[in-house]
Design an enzyme around this catalytic site. Sequence first.
Site, PDB file in Angstrom:
ATOM      1  N   ARG A 166      35.487  28.234  23.291  1.00  0.00           N
ATOM      2  CA  ARG A 166      35.408  27.899  24.713  1.00  0.00           C
ATOM      3  C   ARG A 166      36.822  27.895  25.292  1.00  0.00           C
ATOM      4  NH1 ARG A 166      31.409  23.345  26.991  1.00  0.00           N
ATOM      5  NH2 ARG A 166      30.045  24.998  26.209  1.00  0.00           N
TER       6      ARG A 166
ATOM      7  N   LYS B  62      22.179  22.815  15.295  1.00  0.00           N
ATOM      8  CA  LYS B  62      21.543  24.030  15.809  1.00  0.00           C
ATOM      9  C   LYS B  62      21.256  24.998  14.662  1.00  0.00           C
ATOM     10  CE  LYS B  62      23.144  25.749  19.631  1.00  0.00           C
ATOM     11  NZ  LYS B  62      23.901  26.498  20.669  1.00  0.00           N
TER      12      LYS B  62
ATOM     13  N   LYS C  55      33.299  24.790  16.081  1.00  0.00           N
ATOM     14  CA  LYS C  55      33.544  25.179  17.468  1.00  0.00           C
ATOM     15  C   LYS C  55      35.047  25.191  17.671  1.00  0.00           C
ATOM     16  CE  LYS C  55      30.892  26.087  21.135  1.00  0.00           C
ATOM     17  NZ  LYS C  55      29.610  26.817  21.119  1.00  0.00           N
TER      18      LYS C  55
ATOM     19  N   ASP D   8      31.830  32.004  23.976  1.00  0.00           N
ATOM     20  CA  ASP D   8      31.352  30.785  24.636  1.00  0.00           C
ATOM     21  C   ASP D   8      31.849  30.856  26.084  1.00  0.00           C
ATOM     22  OD1 ASP D   8      30.039  28.052  23.685  1.00  0.00           O
ATOM     23  OD2 ASP D   8      31.506  27.544  25.198  1.00  0.00           O
TER      24      ASP D   8
ATOM     25  N   THR E 143      19.902  34.469  23.914  1.00  0.00           N
ATOM     26  CA  THR E 143      19.972  33.030  24.196  1.00  0.00           C
ATOM     27  C   THR E 143      18.934  32.666  25.255  1.00  0.00           C
ATOM     28  OG1 THR E 143      22.336  32.952  23.680  1.00  0.00           O
ATOM     29  CG2 THR E 143      21.442  31.131  24.965  1.00  0.00           C
TER      30      THR E 143
ATOM     31  N   ALA F 266      24.423  25.338  32.696  1.00  0.00           N
ATOM     32  CA  ALA F 266      25.866  25.401  32.924  1.00  0.00           C
ATOM     33  C   ALA F 266      26.558  24.568  31.841  1.00  0.00           C
ATOM     34  CB  ALA F 266      26.193  24.908  34.331  1.00  0.00           C
TER      35      ALA F 266
ATOM     36  N   ALA G 115      19.706  26.024  28.755  1.00  0.00           N
ATOM     37  CA  ALA G 115      20.611  26.632  27.786  1.00  0.00           C
ATOM     38  C   ALA G 115      21.890  25.838  27.550  1.00  0.00           C
ATOM     39  CB  ALA G 115      20.985  28.040  28.251  1.00  0.00           C
ATOM     40  N   ALA G 116      22.209  24.879  28.419  1.00  0.00           N
ATOM     41  CA  ALA G 116      23.462  24.137  28.282  1.00  0.00           C
ATOM     42  C   ALA G 116      23.498  23.356  26.971  1.00  0.00           C
ATOM     43  CB  ALA G 116      23.636  23.183  29.458  1.00  0.00           C
ATOM     44  N   ASN G 117      24.675  23.238  26.383  1.00  0.00           N
ATOM     45  CA  ASN G 117      24.872  22.396  25.207  1.00  0.00           C
ATOM     46  C   ASN G 117      25.127  20.958  25.629  1.00  0.00           C
ATOM     47  OD1 ASN G 117      24.808  24.329  22.958  1.00  0.00           O
ATOM     48  ND2 ASN G 117      26.642  25.194  23.896  1.00  0.00           N
TER      49      ASN G 117
END
Length: 356
Positions: free
Chosen positions: A51, A75, A87, A122, A157, A244, A265-267
Amino acid sequence: MHTETGVFGRSHEVSSRAHEQVVFCEDDRTGLKAIIAIHSTALGPALGGTRFYPYADESAALQDVLRLSWGMTYKAAAAGVDLGGGKAVIIGDPAVAKSEELLAAYARFVNTLGGRYITAGDVGTNTADLDVIGKHTPFVTGRSIAAGGSGDSARLTALGVFHAMRAGAESVWGTASLANRTVGVEGAGKVGSELIGMLLADGAEVCVTDVNDAALQRISQVHPTVRLLSTVAAAPVDVYAPCALGGTLTAASAEAIEAKLVCGAANNQLATPDIEHALNERGITWVPDFVANAGGLMQVAGELRTADPAAIEADVTAIYDRCRDIITAAKASGIGTGAAANRFAERRLDAIPRSI
């Protein structure tokens, strides 16, 4: 009770399962400041996107990467892939700070981990960036088809989220179709845009919001029937789809939501874990994000093992079955869907002896 401060304390705030490794990366020449967090390699090398975001400070970046990497562990475990959770975050505005030299420097840091961490895309990074990173480390996935990868993972996704939403709809309304349901999509980026197309094809009415006006205008041009709103979280919709950044489900928004189903879809959608209880109290079904949005992970995991694209898509479609099972288990046990999903993932994690 954990009383540590700094990285160790932050890790235990996120989860009782501590992070294996957190690496701070800095390159003066390019201005790179990055953090790579490896939460678990119990099931395989830790995979998770990079990210690129203008965090307010290093503390905010650390908190985000710890939460995101923990989420990737769960996940991968819930998705049934043999990968761990990791990550990375690069601190800065990608529109200003991103350069091939900076990405190359970042790739060299990834390389020093010897394959314990595999990076992907990401927020703020794309396939072109991954192609650059791939020139300097083999530990990357999600590259363009021209570079030997599987391309952008946004469509798969979104496909997973769509089928997760179908499972939620079946639980709430007795039918897996979204036809004649109003869905509020928060975030019109790559995944949100793909999801909107799928919802419209299924007969849903869609409204959308995004902080980026250009993204909204693109949606209007492609899908003129979509309504543009300043907010969808509190709008009169049947389904709220956060697509988002995370943390939009707060105590305040949980009270304001009119939707009966939350799936996006947001984490890290829940600002705090107790928000799920607030949703349950109001009769709102939440499809856990790390189960619903696993389609992209399945794609890049398939890329690593050179799986057939049709087989990968079939696995993504099966997110419907996984979400349906989790919702059913939650109802049977009298627990939230998040707790049921955690149990589902932890059964795989606990079957593997913990070691580094």
